[in-house]
Design a protein around this motif. Structure first.
Motif, PDB file in Angstrom:
ATOM      1  N   HIS A   1      36.081 -27.069  65.012  1.00  0.00           N
ATOM      2  CA  HIS A   1      36.018 -25.716  64.456  1.00  0.00           C
ATOM      3  C   HIS A   1      34.557 -25.302  64.313  1.00  0.00           C
ATOM      4  CE1 HIS A   1      36.578 -22.350  61.686  1.00  0.00           C
ATOM      5  NE2 HIS A   1      37.883 -22.402  61.938  1.00  0.00           N
ATOM      6  N   ASP A   2      34.296 -24.011  64.447  1.00  0.00           N
ATOM      7  CA  ASP A   2      32.924 -23.509  64.337  1.00  0.00           C
ATOM      8  C   ASP A   2      32.277 -23.858  63.001  1.00  0.00           C
ATOM      9  OD1 ASP A   2      32.911 -22.452  66.868  1.00  0.00           O
ATOM     10  OD2 ASP A   2      33.167 -20.361  66.246  1.00  0.00           O
ATOM     11  N   ARG A   3      33.061 -23.852  61.927  1.00  0.00           N
ATOM     12  CA  ARG A   3      32.460 -24.151  60.617  1.00  0.00           C
ATOM     13  C   ARG A   3      31.952 -25.582  60.585  1.00  0.00           C
ATOM     14  NH1 ARG A   3      38.007 -23.825  58.957  1.00  0.00           N
ATOM     15  NH2 ARG A   3      38.853 -25.943  59.118  1.00  0.00           N
ATOM     16  N   ASP A   4      32.696 -26.516  61.247  1.00  0.00           N
ATOM     17  CA  ASP A   4      32.273 -27.906  61.295  1.00  0.00           C
ATOM     18  C   ASP A   4      31.074 -28.070  62.224  1.00  0.00           C
ATOM     19  OD1 ASP A   4      34.306 -28.852  59.541  1.00  0.00           O
ATOM     20  OD2 ASP A   4      35.735 -28.761  61.196  1.00  0.00           O
ATOM     21  N   ALA A   5      31.099 -27.372  63.353  1.00  0.00           N
ATOM     22  CA  ALA A   5      29.970 -27.442  64.279  1.00  0.00           C
ATOM     23  C   ALA A   5      28.693 -26.938  63.619  1.00  0.00           C
ATOM     24  CB  ALA A   5      30.279 -26.628  65.536  1.00  0.00           C
ATOM     25  N   LYS A   6      28.799 -25.861  62.852  1.00  0.00           N
ATOM     26  CA  LYS A   6      27.640 -25.309  62.148  1.00  0.00           C
ATOM     27  C   LYS A   6      27.103 -26.306  61.124  1.00  0.00           C
ATOM     28  CE  LYS A   6      26.271 -21.215  59.478  1.00  0.00           C
ATOM     29  NZ  LYS A   6      26.767 -19.947  58.881  1.00  0.00           N
ATOM     30  N   ARG A   7      28.011 -26.920  60.382  1.00  0.00           N
ATOM     31  CA  ARG A   7      27.601 -27.907  59.372  1.00  0.00           C
ATOM     32  C   ARG A   7      26.938 -29.121  60.029  1.00  0.00           C
ATOM     33  NH1 ARG A   7      30.382 -32.337  57.893  1.00  0.00           N
ATOM     34  NH2 ARG A   7      32.293 -31.545  58.881  1.00  0.00           N
ATOM     35  N   LEU A   8      27.503 -29.594  61.114  1.00  0.00           N
ATOM     36  CA  LEU A   8      26.954 -30.775  61.784  1.00  0.00           C
ATOM     37  C   LEU A   8      25.603 -30.492  62.427  1.00  0.00           C
ATOM     38  CD1 LEU A   8      30.246 -32.140  63.381  1.00  0.00           C
ATOM     39  CD2 LEU A   8      29.000 -33.098  61.432  1.00  0.00           C
ATOM     40  N   ARG A   9      25.433 -29.279  62.948  1.00  0.00           N
ATOM     41  CA  ARG A   9      24.122 -28.928  63.507  1.00  0.00           C
ATOM     42  C   ARG A   9      23.038 -28.985  62.431  1.00  0.00           C
ATOM     43  NH1 ARG A   9      26.919 -25.191  66.700  1.00  0.00           N
ATOM     44  NH2 ARG A   9      26.583 -23.544  65.151  1.00  0.00           N
ATOM     45  N   ALA A  10      23.372 -28.526  61.232  1.00  0.00           N
ATOM     46  CA  ALA A  10      22.402 -28.567  60.132  1.00  0.00           C
ATOM     47  C   ALA A  10      22.031 -29.998  59.770  1.00  0.00           C
ATOM     48  CB  ALA A  10      22.972 -27.840  58.912  1.00  0.00           C
ATOM     49  N   LEU A  11      22.975 -30.914  60.008  1.00  0.00           N
ATOM     50  CA  LEU A  11      22.733 -32.329  59.724  1.00  0.00           C
ATOM     51  C   LEU A  11      22.198 -33.078  60.940  1.00  0.00           C
ATOM     52  CD1 LEU A  11      26.009 -33.067  57.709  1.00  0.00           C
ATOM     53  CD2 LEU A  11      23.710 -32.757  56.774  1.00  0.00           C
TER      54      LEU A  11
END
Length: 206
Positions: free
Chosen positions: A183-193
């Motif tokens: 999901h985009d929300r998970d991809a966004k969170r993982l990119r930040a990490l």
């Protein structure tokens, strides 16, 4: 049934059109936190043509996001990137209809975009029927400059994609077996990490 939560179980029991969604969940794990929360009564004002039932269920189960970091399914309304109007069904539809006009594709006004790829391919419904559940799939393959038609809808197309049963459409060289959805929300969170969700092992919680 509330306007913000589509009754997936009843729909699956009542309609054979949900067989591909059941098959898709067997092929690709849905997000741990499920998909998008769409208020379909509000969406109806922006999209008077409606949507296929399987797309509604897909949004509930999977939501907006990417398969294998390659094939993206867009929502009717953005939840993760609210300022990016292009990454919606309306935005993809505008792109598809413009491309169709530029390439002399017959009846571009019947194209309704639901997805894209990192190669800038366009994935669309062919909205010729007044019944959205009867819509088939049309794909613009940008590298080949061709429009390809498929005699089935979005969820069946995604099942065949996940099973690698779309001969001659795309080839893959992935560091893992099978197919993944993030999901985009998970991809966004993982990119930040600084975490790559497309590595050899899936990331917990996605």
């Amino acid at each position: 049934m509330t306007s913000s939560s589509y009754d997936r179980r009843r729909a699956e029991e009542d309609s054979a059109s949900f067989d591909p969604i059941r098959r898709l969940t067997a092929l690709v794990a849905p997000p741990a936190q499920r998909g998008n929360s769409v208020d379909w009564s509000v969406v109806a004002a922006e999209y008077p043509h409606g949507f296929p039932d399987d797309y509604r269920v897909f949004m509930d189960v999977y939501g907006q996001g990417a398969f294998d970091g390659f094939l993206l399914v867009e929502p009717p309304v953005q939840e993760v990137y609210p300022l990016d109007a292009s990454a919606t069904v309306r935005g993809e539809t505008a792109d598809a209809q413009y491309t169709a006009e530029e390439t002399d594709f017959d009846r571009p006004e019947l194209l309704i975009g639901w997805g894209t790829t990192v190669d800038a391919d366009l994935l669309c419904w062919w909205g010729e029927s007044p019944d959205p559940n009867a819509w088939t799939t049309v794909v613009w393959r940008r590298q080949w400059l061709s429009w390809d038609r498929f005699d089935y809808g979005m969820s069946e197309f995604l099942c065949r994609y996940a099973a690698r049963d779309l001969p001659g459409v795309w080839t893959f060289d992935l560091p893992y077996d099978g197919c993944r959805f993030v999901h985009d929300r998970d991809a966004k969170r993982l990119r930040a990490l600084k975490i790559d969700p497309w590595g050899p092992e899936p990331v917990a919680g996605t």
